[in-house]
Design a protein around this motif. Structure first.
Motif, PDB file in Angstrom:
ATOM      1  N   LYS A   3       0.838  -1.197   0.000  1.00  0.00           N
ATOM      2  CA  LYS A   3       0.000   0.000   0.000  1.00  0.00           C
ATOM      3  C   LYS A   3       0.878   1.254   0.000  1.00  0.00           C
ATOM      4  O   LYS A   3       1.849   1.333   0.753  1.00  0.00           O
ATOM      5  CB  LYS A   3      -0.904   0.003   1.219  1.00  0.00           C
ATOM      6  N   PRO A   4       0.541   2.234  -0.835  1.00  0.00           N
ATOM      7  CA  PRO A   4       1.328   3.482  -0.864  1.00  0.00           C
ATOM      8  C   PRO A   4       1.008   4.358   0.338  1.00  0.00           C
ATOM      9  O   PRO A   4      -0.082   4.258   0.938  1.00  0.00           O
ATOM     10  CB  PRO A   4       0.896   4.140  -2.169  1.00  0.00           C
ATOM     11  N   ARG A   5       1.961   5.194   0.685  1.00  0.00           N
ATOM     12  CA  ARG A   5       1.739   6.177   1.746  1.00  0.00           C
ATOM     13  C   ARG A   5       2.153   7.552   1.239  1.00  0.00           C
ATOM     14  O   ARG A   5       3.052   7.683   0.398  1.00  0.00           O
ATOM     15  CB  ARG A   5       2.534   5.825   2.999  1.00  0.00           C
ATOM     16  N   GLN A   6       1.493   8.562   1.740  1.00  0.00           N
ATOM     17  CA  GLN A   6       1.761   9.927   1.291  1.00  0.00           C
ATOM     18  C   GLN A   6       2.902  10.541   2.107  1.00  0.00           C
ATOM     19  O   GLN A   6       2.923  10.454   3.340  1.00  0.00           O
ATOM     20  CB  GLN A   6       0.512  10.793   1.404  1.00  0.00           C
ATOM     21  N   LYS A   7       3.833  11.159   1.399  1.00  0.00           N
ATOM     22  CA  LYS A   7       4.983  11.787   2.043  1.00  0.00           C
ATOM     23  C   LYS A   7       4.650  13.229   2.405  1.00  0.00           C
ATOM     24  O   LYS A   7       3.663  13.801   1.886  1.00  0.00           O
ATOM     25  CB  LYS A   7       6.194  11.745   1.096  1.00  0.00           C
ATOM     26  N   GLU A  13       4.600   7.327  -1.929  1.00  0.00           N
ATOM     27  CA  GLU A  13       5.728   6.401  -1.897  1.00  0.00           C
ATOM     28  C   GLU A  13       5.227   4.986  -1.642  1.00  0.00           C
ATOM     29  O   GLU A  13       4.292   4.760  -0.857  1.00  0.00           O
ATOM     30  CB  GLU A  13       6.707   6.815  -0.799  1.00  0.00           C
ATOM     31  N   ILE A  14       5.882   4.024  -2.318  1.00  0.00           N
ATOM     32  CA  ILE A  14       5.514   2.625  -2.114  1.00  0.00           C
ATOM     33  C   ILE A  14       6.789   1.810  -1.983  1.00  0.00           C
ATOM     34  O   ILE A  14       7.797   2.075  -2.665  1.00  0.00           O
ATOM     35  CB  ILE A  14       4.647   2.116  -3.291  1.00  0.00           C
ATOM     36  N   ALA A  15       6.791   0.830  -1.096  1.00  0.00           N
ATOM     37  CA  ALA A  15       7.952  -0.030  -0.861  1.00  0.00           C
ATOM     38  C   ALA A  15       7.657  -1.399  -1.461  1.00  0.00           C
ATOM     39  O   ALA A  15       6.667  -2.060  -1.099  1.00  0.00           O
ATOM     40  CB  ALA A  15       8.238  -0.140   0.625  1.00  0.00           C
ATOM     41  N   TYR A  39       1.388   0.845 -10.242  1.00  0.00           N
ATOM     42  CA  TYR A  39       2.721   0.250 -10.321  1.00  0.00           C
ATOM     43  C   TYR A  39       2.817  -0.966  -9.409  1.00  0.00           C
ATOM     44  O   TYR A  39       3.442  -1.981  -9.759  1.00  0.00           O
ATOM     45  CB  TYR A  39       3.785   1.283  -9.936  1.00  0.00           C
ATOM     46  N   ALA A  40       2.178  -0.923  -8.235  1.00  0.00           N
ATOM     47  CA  ALA A  40       2.185  -2.060  -7.305  1.00  0.00           C
ATOM     48  C   ALA A  40       1.452  -3.252  -7.904  1.00  0.00           C
ATOM     49  O   ALA A  40       1.877  -4.411  -7.734  1.00  0.00           O
ATOM     50  CB  ALA A  40       1.553  -1.650  -5.976  1.00  0.00           C
TER      51      ALA A  40
END
Length: 403
Positions: A3-7, A13-15, A39-40
């Protein structure tokens, strides 16, 4: 699926995980949450299909434009390509701007840095140019190894004469308590009588108005070195590192190891001995028997002479003190090389023609073929030219009156 997180910057950003990533994961940044999630999903599909990620993603991440100048300058210093004379400048520039990011080094930033060097530090144009050249070469080397940055070296955008003080720079420097610095070319030659005074004091003469004379370490070593430099043009380091086997007294030639070489390269040039030099060396060595590999002058073997730069500094100071002792306060040791150049150029044969051609002078002085250094070092005295002119028999004077 990750899951992406907002910077804090507003981007997402996604890991993503993979065994070949450093620390097992890699972070990717996108402008929107939708792009990050898409993209994930693609990454998950590749993993389920047992497809390897693109090779460029598996390679270690290279530093981007966010790297600081301290690293850029450090890599250039450690590359082995930086000139030894540039290392001190690199350390200075690192202290001044090492914390600045490479991505922020643009034309606007450079103008601000130039203004700081002129107004706040009030440096001379040559000092400013040395800093910019060192910084420019460091950035060039870094960009050659990191073409993915896709940026041009902003140093190359600086206009001709960027190191000179403009009217605005002059106004600001003076308002800050400084002055507009200019490069002052050295054209100092020995004036009539000065050579005799220098020889006198280096021979042990003491002024009657002083309690003591100069402390001449090495006896007549400094006098002999002076006569050697002023009559050949050897650089200071070339003179004090001479060894006995480099002096061919029979052939009247000095085999000089040149100092203007990079990265340990060793090269020599042959310099003819003028009669003044031959007799000075002959008298000096008559009192000092030495082995072929021994230093001609004792300054390299003094206590604390562990670095060439230290020996050079000591000898420059001793020459300066000797010059000032006889009232010559504006003469530097390197001016003797200018004097020697002019003496070679003024040397005539029995028919009054130049003794040496310009190509031969370049070899004697250690300059490259076709070099213009002789023109830079030549500083002919107007009084000498006038005496030469008036030594020519005058022709018949034409009358301007009516016949």
């Amino acid at each position: 699926m990750a899951k992406p997180r907002q910077k804090p910057s507003g981007k997402w950003e996604i890991a993503l995980r993979h065994p070949q990533f450093a620390d097992g994961r890699k972070y990717f940044t996108f402008d929107t949450q939708e792009e990050a999630e898409q993209y994930a999903r693609q990454w998950k599909l590749m993993k389920e299909a047992n497809l390897q990620p693109p090779a460029e993603l598996l390679q270690p991440s290279r530093p981007a434009g966010g790297v600081r100048l301290a690293r850029v300058l450090g890599e250039w210093e450690e590359s082995g390509y930086a000139a030894p004379s540039q290392l001190l400048t690199l350390s200075t520039v690192t202290r001044e701007v090492g914390g600045v990011k490479l991505a922020d080094v643009d034309y606007t930033w450079l103008n601000g840095y130039l203004r700081t060097l002129k107004v706040d530090k009030n440096l001379s144009p040559i000092s400013i140019k040395h800093r910019m050249q060192a910084l420019g070469r460091a950035i060039d080397e870094y960009l050659r190894h990191h073409p993915e940055l896709g940026m041009a070296n902003p140093i190359k955008l600086l206009p001709r004469g960027y190191a000179s003080y403009s009217d605005a720079d002059k106004t600001l420097a003076e308002a800050n308590g400084g002055e507009a610095k200019v490069n002052a070319p050295r054209e100092r030659r020995l004036l009539p009588g000065e050579h005799e005074l220098i020889v006198k004091v280096l021979s042990g003469w003491e002024r009657p108005d002083r309690e003591r004379g100069l402390q001449l370490k090495g006896g007549t070593a400094l006098l002999t070195m002076y006569l050697l430099i002023v009559n050949t043009g050897l650089r200071l380091r070339e003179a004090y590192t001479l060894k006995r086997h480099q002096l061919d007294m029979d052939g009247k030639v000095i085999r000089v190891q040149q100092t203007k070489q990079w990265r340990g390269k060793v090269s020599f040039r042959d310099v003819p001995m003028r009669p003044e030099v031959f007799h000075a060396l002959k008298d000096y060595m008559a009192t000092r028997p030495m082995l072929p590999n021994a230093f001609v002058f004792p300054f390299m073997e003094e206590e604390g002479a562990d670095k060439l730069s230290r020996v050079s500094g000591r000898l420059s100071a001793r020459f300066r003190i000797a010059f000032e002792y006889v009232g010559i306060s504006d003469l530097h040791e390197h001016d003797l090389r200018h004097e020697a150049t002019c003496r070679w150029l003024e040397l005539k044969d029995a028919q009054g023609r130049d003794m040496f051609r310009l190509e031969e002078l370049n070899r004697i002085m250690g300059w490259k073929p076709g070099s213009l250094m002789a023109q830079r070092y030549a500083s002919f005295r107007a009084e000498d030219l006038a005496q030469r002119l008036w030594a020519v028999p005058a022709g018949p004077v034409e009358s301007s009156g009516a016949a």
